[in-house]
Design a protein around this motif. Structure first.
Motif, PDB file in Angstrom:
ATOM      1  N   LEU A   9       0.832  -1.362  -0.034  1.00 60.37           N
ATOM      2  CA  LEU A   9       0.136  -0.031  -0.013  1.00 60.37           C
ATOM      3  C   LEU A   9       0.791   1.381   0.089  1.00 60.37           C
ATOM      4  O   LEU A   9       0.443   2.264  -0.790  1.00 60.37           O
ATOM      5  CB  LEU A   9      -0.917  -0.089   1.272  1.00 60.37           C
ATOM      6  CG  LEU A   9      -1.875   1.202   1.417  1.00 60.37           C
ATOM      7  CD1 LEU A   9      -2.893   1.347   0.163  1.00 60.37           C
ATOM      8  CD2 LEU A   9      -2.461   1.070   2.794  1.00 60.37           C
ATOM      9  N   MET A  10       1.998   1.145   0.783  1.00 52.94           N
ATOM     10  CA  MET A  10       2.775   2.484   0.903  1.00 52.94           C
ATOM     11  C   MET A  10       3.485   2.756  -0.433  1.00 52.94           C
ATOM     12  O   MET A  10       3.612   3.712  -1.030  1.00 52.94           O
ATOM     13  CB  MET A  10       3.956   2.277   2.110  1.00 52.94           C
ATOM     14  CG  MET A  10       3.418   2.770   3.309  1.00 52.94           C
ATOM     15  SD  MET A  10       4.326   2.174   4.739  1.00 52.94           S
ATOM     16  CE  MET A  10       6.100   2.738   4.013  1.00 52.94           C
ATOM     17  N   PHE A  11       3.910   1.618  -1.112  1.00 50.55           N
ATOM     18  CA  PHE A  11       4.579   1.566  -2.487  1.00 50.55           C
ATOM     19  C   PHE A  11       3.540   2.173  -3.396  1.00 50.55           C
ATOM     20  O   PHE A  11       4.069   3.067  -4.159  1.00 50.55           O
ATOM     21  CB  PHE A  11       5.063   0.149  -2.980  1.00 50.55           C
ATOM     22  CG  PHE A  11       5.579   0.236  -4.315  1.00 50.55           C
ATOM     23  CD1 PHE A  11       6.693   0.821  -4.494  1.00 50.55           C
ATOM     24  CD2 PHE A  11       4.761  -0.342  -5.303  1.00 50.55           C
ATOM     25  CE1 PHE A  11       7.124   0.795  -5.881  1.00 50.55           C
ATOM     26  CE2 PHE A  11       5.086  -0.404  -6.854  1.00 50.55           C
ATOM     27  CZ  PHE A  11       6.356   0.250  -7.135  1.00 50.55           C
ATOM     28  N   LEU A  12       2.291   1.551  -3.469  1.00 45.26           N
ATOM     29  CA  LEU A  12       1.426   2.366  -4.689  1.00 45.26           C
ATOM     30  C   LEU A  12       0.995   3.626  -4.147  1.00 45.26           C
ATOM     31  O   LEU A  12       1.056   4.528  -5.172  1.00 45.26           O
ATOM     32  CB  LEU A  12       0.222   1.472  -4.531  1.00 45.26           C
ATOM     33  CG  LEU A  12       0.429  -0.175  -4.717  1.00 45.26           C
ATOM     34  CD1 LEU A  12      -0.830  -0.850  -4.787  1.00 45.26           C
ATOM     35  CD2 LEU A  12       0.770   0.024  -6.281  1.00 45.26           C
ATOM     36  N   LEU A  13       1.033   3.967  -2.935  1.00 49.67           N
ATOM     37  CA  LEU A  13       0.691   5.227  -2.556  1.00 49.67           C
ATOM     38  C   LEU A  13       1.648   6.391  -3.017  1.00 49.67           C
ATOM     39  O   LEU A  13       1.577   7.371  -3.564  1.00 49.67           O
ATOM     40  CB  LEU A  13       0.167   5.406  -1.250  1.00 49.67           C
ATOM     41  CG  LEU A  13      -1.044   5.061  -0.693  1.00 49.67           C
ATOM     42  CD1 LEU A  13      -1.170   4.938   0.771  1.00 49.67           C
ATOM     43  CD2 LEU A  13      -2.242   6.039  -1.435  1.00 49.67           C
ATOM     44  N   LEU A  14       2.680   6.064  -2.646  1.00 46.08           N
ATOM     45  CA  LEU A  14       4.004   6.913  -3.060  1.00 46.08           C
ATOM     46  C   LEU A  14       4.444   7.054  -4.433  1.00 46.08           C
ATOM     47  O   LEU A  14       4.779   7.987  -4.861  1.00 46.08           O
ATOM     48  CB  LEU A  14       5.268   6.336  -2.202  1.00 46.08           C
ATOM     49  CG  LEU A  14       5.278   6.540  -0.744  1.00 46.08           C
ATOM     50  CD1 LEU A  14       6.575   5.886   0.129  1.00 46.08           C
ATOM     51  CD2 LEU A  14       5.239   7.986  -0.218  1.00 46.08           C
ATOM     52  N   SER A  15       4.384   5.912  -5.116  1.00 45.39           N
ATOM     53  CA  SER A  15       4.293   5.959  -6.572  1.00 45.39           C
ATOM     54  C   SER A  15       3.224   6.926  -7.276  1.00 45.39           C
ATOM     55  O   SER A  15       3.517   7.547  -8.127  1.00 45.39           O
ATOM     56  CB  SER A  15       4.203   4.507  -7.137  1.00 45.39           C
ATOM     57  OG  SER A  15       5.184   3.646  -6.715  1.00 45.39           O
ATOM     58  N   GLY A  20       1.577  11.701  -9.792  1.00 46.84           N
ATOM     59  CA  GLY A  20       0.843  12.818  -9.819  1.00 46.84           C
ATOM     60  C   GLY A  20       1.579  14.071  -9.744  1.00 46.84           C
ATOM     61  O   GLY A  20       0.943  15.013 -10.205  1.00 46.84           O
ATOM     62  N   MET A  21       2.586  14.299  -8.991  1.00 44.54           N
ATOM     63  CA  MET A  21       3.519  15.390  -8.838  1.00 44.54           C
ATOM     64  C   MET A  21       4.096  15.676 -10.396  1.00 44.54           C
ATOM     65  O   MET A  21       4.077  16.830 -10.599  1.00 44.54           O
ATOM     66  CB  MET A  21       4.496  15.419  -7.962  1.00 44.54           C
ATOM     67  CG  MET A  21       4.180  15.511  -6.441  1.00 44.54           C
ATOM     68  SD  MET A  21       5.035  15.152  -5.144  1.00 44.54           S
ATOM     69  CE  MET A  21       6.279  16.576  -5.309  1.00 44.54           C
ATOM     70  N   ASP A  22       4.510  14.530 -11.018  1.00 35.41           N
ATOM     71  CA  ASP A  22       5.122  14.899 -12.276  1.00 35.41           C
ATOM     72  C   ASP A  22       4.093  15.381 -13.201  1.00 35.41           C
ATOM     73  O   ASP A  22       4.156  16.288 -13.994  1.00 35.41           O
ATOM     74  CB  ASP A  22       5.475  13.482 -12.963  1.00 35.41           C
ATOM     75  CG  ASP A  22       7.226  13.277 -12.265  1.00 35.41           C
ATOM     76  OD1 ASP A  22       7.605  14.199 -11.618  1.00 35.41           O
ATOM     77  OD2 ASP A  22       7.567  12.184 -12.419  1.00 35.41           O
ATOM     78  N   SER A  23       2.685  14.762 -13.081  1.00 33.07           N
ATOM     79  CA  SER A  23       1.943  15.412 -13.936  1.00 33.07           C
ATOM     80  C   SER A  23       1.395  16.676 -13.609  1.00 33.07           C
ATOM     81  O   SER A  23       1.211  17.640 -14.585  1.00 33.07           O
ATOM     82  CB  SER A  23       0.520  14.370 -13.851  1.00 33.07           C
ATOM     83  OG  SER A  23      -0.032  14.497 -12.656  1.00 33.07           O
ATOM     84  N   LEU A  24       1.324  17.401 -12.517  1.00 37.17           N
ATOM     85  CA  LEU A  24       1.124  18.394 -12.198  1.00 37.17           C
ATOM     86  C   LEU A  24       2.257  19.396 -12.583  1.00 37.17           C
ATOM     87  O   LEU A  24       2.161  20.670 -12.776  1.00 37.17           O
ATOM     88  CB  LEU A  24       1.009  18.642 -10.650  1.00 37.17           C
ATOM     89  CG  LEU A  24      -0.346  18.129  -9.936  1.00 37.17           C
ATOM     90  CD1 LEU A  24      -0.409  18.257  -8.358  1.00 37.17           C
ATOM     91  CD2 LEU A  24      -1.462  19.159 -10.163  1.00 37.17           C
ATOM     92  N   LEU A  25       3.489  18.841 -12.831  1.00 35.55           N
ATOM     93  CA  LEU A  25       4.528  19.603 -13.195  1.00 35.55           C
ATOM     94  C   LEU A  25       4.589  19.990 -14.942  1.00 35.55           C
ATOM     95  O   LEU A  25       5.183  20.637 -15.608  1.00 35.55           O
ATOM     96  CB  LEU A  25       6.068  19.139 -13.049  1.00 35.55           C
ATOM     97  CG  LEU A  25       6.272  19.183 -11.702  1.00 35.55           C
ATOM     98  CD1 LEU A  25       7.364  18.363 -11.090  1.00 35.55           C
ATOM     99  CD2 LEU A  25       6.513  20.771 -11.107  1.00 35.55           C
ATOM    100  N   GLY A  26       3.413  19.153 -15.659  1.00 35.84           N
ATOM    101  CA  GLY A  26       3.269  19.182 -16.918  1.00 35.84           C
ATOM    102  C   GLY A  26       3.837  18.075 -17.582  1.00 35.84           C
ATOM    103  O   GLY A  26       3.714  18.088 -18.821  1.00 35.84           O
ATOM    104  N   PHE A  27       4.299  17.063 -17.094  1.00 31.38           N
ATOM    105  CA  PHE A  27       4.798  15.955 -17.737  1.00 31.38           C
ATOM    106  C   PHE A  27       3.832  15.120 -18.171  1.00 31.38           C
ATOM    107  O   PHE A  27       2.799  14.966 -17.653  1.00 31.38           O
ATOM    108  CB  PHE A  27       5.643  15.015 -16.947  1.00 31.38           C
ATOM    109  CG  PHE A  27       7.276  15.971 -16.779  1.00 31.38           C
ATOM    110  CD1 PHE A  27       8.058  16.449 -17.651  1.00 31.38           C
ATOM    111  CD2 PHE A  27       7.441  15.991 -15.403  1.00 31.38           C
ATOM    112  CE1 PHE A  27       9.153  16.893 -17.228  1.00 31.38           C
ATOM    113  CE2 PHE A  27       8.338  16.805 -14.771  1.00 31.38           C
ATOM    114  CZ  PHE A  27       9.409  17.041 -15.828  1.00 31.38           C
TER     115      PHE A  27
END
Length: 74
Positions: A9-15, A20-27
């Protein structure tokens, strides 16, 4: 078994947070996944073998502990 579930669960959430952060940065999604697995792409053969060996040991110990606890319940 709880440890195995919590770890996955931690692996999936952190991934998910990383992607999500990469997509917010525009990737785009492909680049986000590439950034998430990039540390595994630069590993040498011995590092990959040790990495998989540690994962196998971790899964084996978790399953063995679960089976021992289950047999004591009966």
């Amino acid at each position: 078994m709880k440890i195995l579930g919590i770890s996955i669960l931690m692996f999936l959430l952190l991934s998910g947070i990383s992607i999500g952060m990469d997509s917010l940065l525009g990737f785009d999604l492909k680049t986000s996944f590439k950034n998430a697995v990039n540390p595994f792409l630069v590993m040498e053969v011995t590092e990959i073998i040790i990495f998989y060996f540690l994962i196998i040991i971790w899964v084996y110990c978790s399953i063995r502990l679960f089976l021992i606890k289950r047999s004591k319940k009966r």
